[in-house]
Enzyme design. Sequence first.
Site, PDB file in Angstrom:
ATOM      1  N   HIS A 116     -62.292 -30.325  40.966  1.00 54.80           N
ATOM      2  CA  HIS A 116     -61.764 -28.953  40.988  1.00 54.80           C
ATOM      3  C   HIS A 116     -61.407 -28.555  39.560  1.00 54.80           C
ATOM      4  O   HIS A 116     -60.970 -29.369  38.759  1.00 54.80           O
ATOM      5  CB  HIS A 116     -60.500 -28.879  41.858  1.00 54.80           C
ATOM      6  CG  HIS A 116     -60.177 -27.488  42.274  1.00 54.80           C
ATOM      7  ND1 HIS A 116     -59.451 -26.635  41.490  1.00 54.80           N
ATOM      8  CD2 HIS A 116     -60.506 -26.789  43.378  1.00 54.80           C
ATOM      9  CE1 HIS A 116     -59.335 -25.468  42.090  1.00 54.80           C
ATOM     10  NE2 HIS A 116     -59.973 -25.533  43.247  1.00 54.80           N
TER      11      HIS A 116
ATOM     12  N   ASP B  69     -63.314 -27.978  50.242  1.00 56.90           N
ATOM     13  CA  ASP B  69     -64.621 -27.901  50.921  1.00 56.90           C
ATOM     14  C   ASP B  69     -65.081 -29.203  51.546  1.00 56.90           C
ATOM     15  O   ASP B  69     -66.082 -29.218  52.261  1.00 56.90           O
ATOM     16  CB  ASP B  69     -65.678 -27.422  49.907  1.00 56.90           C
ATOM     17  CG  ASP B  69     -65.400 -25.990  49.480  1.00 56.90           C
ATOM     18  OD1 ASP B  69     -65.206 -25.761  48.280  1.00 56.90           O
ATOM     19  OD2 ASP B  69     -65.311 -25.133  50.382  1.00 56.90           O
TER      20      ASP B  69
END
Length: 393
Positions: free
Chosen positions: A271, A328
């Site tokens: 991320h 996700d």
Amino acid sequence: ETGNTTVDIGFVNTASCNSAITYIDGDAGILRYRGYPIEQLAEKSSFLEVSYLLIYGELPTTEQLEDFDQKIRRHTLLHEDLKAFFGGFPRDAHPMPVLSSAVSALGTFYQDSLDPFDKEQVEISTVRLMAKLPTIAAYAYKKSVGQPFLYPDNSLSLPENFLRMTFGFPAEPYDLDPDMVKALDLLLILHADHEQNCSTSTVRLVGSAQANLFNSVSAGIHALSGPLHGGANSAVLEMLGGIYDNGGDVDTFVKKVKNKEDGVKLMGFGHRVYKNYDPRAAIIKKSADTILNKDGVSDPLLDIALKLEQVALEDDYFVERKLYPNVDFYTGLIYKAMGFPTKMFTVLFALGRLPGWIAQWREMIEDPQTKIGRPRQIYVGETERDYTPISSR
Ligand code: SDX
């Protein structure tokens, strides 16, 4: 130093704008909407209430929530000409460009109420988008499977209406599964906002030119479709499916990632901001068990995902690069268990992110201090030189 843009020479680290909506501490793995920890909202709130919180800044009273809910239920229908709009797409069109085009087209039906500086017009546009995006998303799915569209049923809540329009048929009643409604509502909460991510920054940047809310959100939907952003949830399923097809050999896949063979990445990991476990991933993983362990639902891809996560969390390559599961990693498995095809996963991300986009656009329009200034660059090209005629090139 107006608080808009801070550029530290050397390592360029820019803060694009001020905002009072979402706070993230990437190192500590903290996420708060308007000051409320995501863990508490996930456990105690609803997507509708979280949407109200993000857009208006405070948790609603009973009357305010009821009023917001009723307004949204009253605007779920699309203009019949917009319904016809779906007929122009090829059947196998990916639902994300369909969603973005339909949102942009939606604005053309309300030419008299697109002024970003008219509070009433912004209010009705907010309600129309919140109410109609689930209908548009359901129609994008129905179009892709060649099934008839269902009109919304305003006796249902937002997630219930969406599930019924997506999986229901005009010829028979649709039985809503309360576990599915609850899981979808939670996933929408967890996707509702995430400060200045790629798609939200896009909505702000486009809106800073005083483009209307529909066109700004349409641009955000396109940004979200990228596989490194919202498209990652579909890419995770493709990755897990590939490992499954190779006999579930997780170790061989991890070796490929570490060797950067063909640029393969561990999708659903890493991320830009979280250098710790994404707090949303932890919550989703817990809720995954409810949906994925329902009777009759067993998914070998979940076992592969759990193994992959365990291997990666113990491997120095990923630990050194602070690569942890992000929002996700597990969502695709839940969407798949709910019956959504992979290409609808990012559409579900967009449904969740909509109140965040709206809140951030409204904040930027209402307070020039929170505008994303015109981004500058560090020029690294040629120094000045004279034009040479083509004969001497
Ligand atoms: C979302 O911004 C947001 O908030 C987004 C989002 C939201 O709610 O809006 O949270 C939603 O977009 C989540 C992210 C979904 N994307 C993916 O899961 C795709 C896979 N992830 C990677 O593409 C990547 O992790 C990023 C783009 C998400 C973040 O990349 P970073 O942190 O900027 O890291 P980097 O690209 O600078 O890479 C640093 C190193 C590199 O290795 P070295 O060159 O140092 O050897 O880490 C490696 C990269 O190769 N790396 C990965 C990796 N991510 C980074 N290696 C393998 N698998 C990965 N997923």
